[in-house]
Design an enzyme around this catalytic site. Sequence first.
Site: not given
Ligand code: COA
Length: 334
Positions: A117, A259, A289
Site C-alpha cells: 500500500c 493510507h 482498502n
Molecule cells: N465480522 C465479525 N467478527 C469478526 C470479523 C468480521 N468480519 N473478523 C474478525 N472477527 C472476530 C474475530 O474472529 C475475533 O473473534 P474472537 O474474539 O471470538 O476470536 C473478534 O472478531 C476480534 O478479532 P480481532 O482480530 O481482535 O479484531 P480487531 O479489533 O483487531 O480488528 C482488524 C480486526 C482486521 C479490523 C484489525 O486488526 C485491523 O484493522 N488490522 C489492520 C489491518 C490492515 O490495515 N491491513 C491492511 C494493511 S495495508
Amino acid sequence: MAERKCIYVRGIGSYLPDKILTNSDLEKMVDTSDEWIVTRTGIRERHIAAEGQVTSDLAVEAAKKALADADLGPEDVDIILVATVVPDMPFPSTACFVQQKLGVKSNCPCASVEVGCSGMIYLMELAAGLLERGTCRRVLAIAADKLSAVTDWTDRSTCVLLADGAAALVLTAEESHGRAELLDTFLAADGSGAEFLCMPGGGGRCPATERSVAERQHFLKMNGREVFKRALRDMGGAVEQIFRRNAIGGEDVAYFIPHQANQRIIEAIAERICVPMEKVISTIARTGNTSSASIGIAWDSACREGRFKAGDLIVPVSFGAGLTSAAALLRWIG
Ligand code: COA
C-alpha cells in the site's frame, strides 16, 4: 554539487470500478455484520472489479484521467511505472500491459514495483530520481490493485477490508504546469514483518500445486493485530521524519492523506501526530482498502471537491506489505 531540480505533479486521476459491494452484501457471504465492520474499520461499502477486468484495466482508466488532467496524451509519456501487488500475471510487468492498452510509444521504458500500500509514495520518489537525472521529461506513475482477485471470500477477517481501485499521477520537472510541488519523500521498509501480510502461494517458495490451492495459499493472509500495531508505529515514524527534515509541525500542514486501511488506524495516527480530524482526508467508508491506490484515490477526491488551496502543505503517509512505510510533503499550486 548541481542544484536539485523541482519536481511537480502535473496531473492526477483515479478510478473505482462500477460494482459496489456493501456490508449487507457481505453479511450474506460470511458470518459478519454491518455493525462489526463499521465499528472496527469504518468501512460501509467498497468497489469490486468486473469479471475479466484486471489490474492493468483499472490502471489505464486512472492513467487516462491523470493525462487529461495534465493536458497531455499517451504520446507524451516517457516512462510508465506501476505499483501493484496483484499484477495481471507474475511476468511480464503490468506496466507493459498498460503501455499496450494505453497506446504509449513502444520505446517507452516500463517497470513495476511491489511495495504494497506504500506504492504511490514510493513511485513519487522513483519518478523524482528519474526526472532529476534527466532520464525522461514525464513519468506516468500508476498505483493499481485488484485485491478482489486474491481475497479469500470465506475469510471474514480479511474479506470485509479489501477492495479494488487505481490512481495515477503525471510527474514532471516542468514548472509551468504543476498542480503540486513534491518537496520531500521518506521511504522505509521492515522485512522482519514480511510474513504478517503476504500471499504465500504462486512464487518460487510455494509454486502453484493442487496442494497449495487446497490449502488456500493463493489468497492474501494477514495478522491483523500485528499489522495494526506496526502501522501506527511506522506511519507515525514516517510523518515525524518529514516534520523533522523540513522543520515543520502538524500545525503547518493543511491536510494529511493517510493510507485508507481502517478508520481506527487513521484516527489513531491523527492523535499520535497531534492533528485534528478536520485536517485528515478519509474516504474509507465508501472505498475500503484499495491497497496502493488508496492515497491517490483520497487525494484525487479531495482535489475534485476543491479542498486544497494554493500554498497548502499536504502530507500523504502510508504503510503496507513488506512491511513498507512512506510519507511525502507536497505544496499545492492549483
Ligand atoms: N465480522 C465479525 N467478527 C469478526 C470479523 C468480521 N468480519 N473478523 C474478525 N472477527 C472476530 C474475530 O474472529 C475475533 O473473534 P474472537 O474474539 O471470538 O476470536 C473478534 O472478531 C476480534 O478479532 P480481532 O482480530 O481482535 O479484531 P480487531 O479489533 O483487531 O480488528 C482488524 C480486526 C482486521 C479490523 C484489525 O486488526 C485491523 O484493522 N488490522 C489492520 C489491518 C490492515 O490495515 N491491513 C491492511 C494493511 S495495508
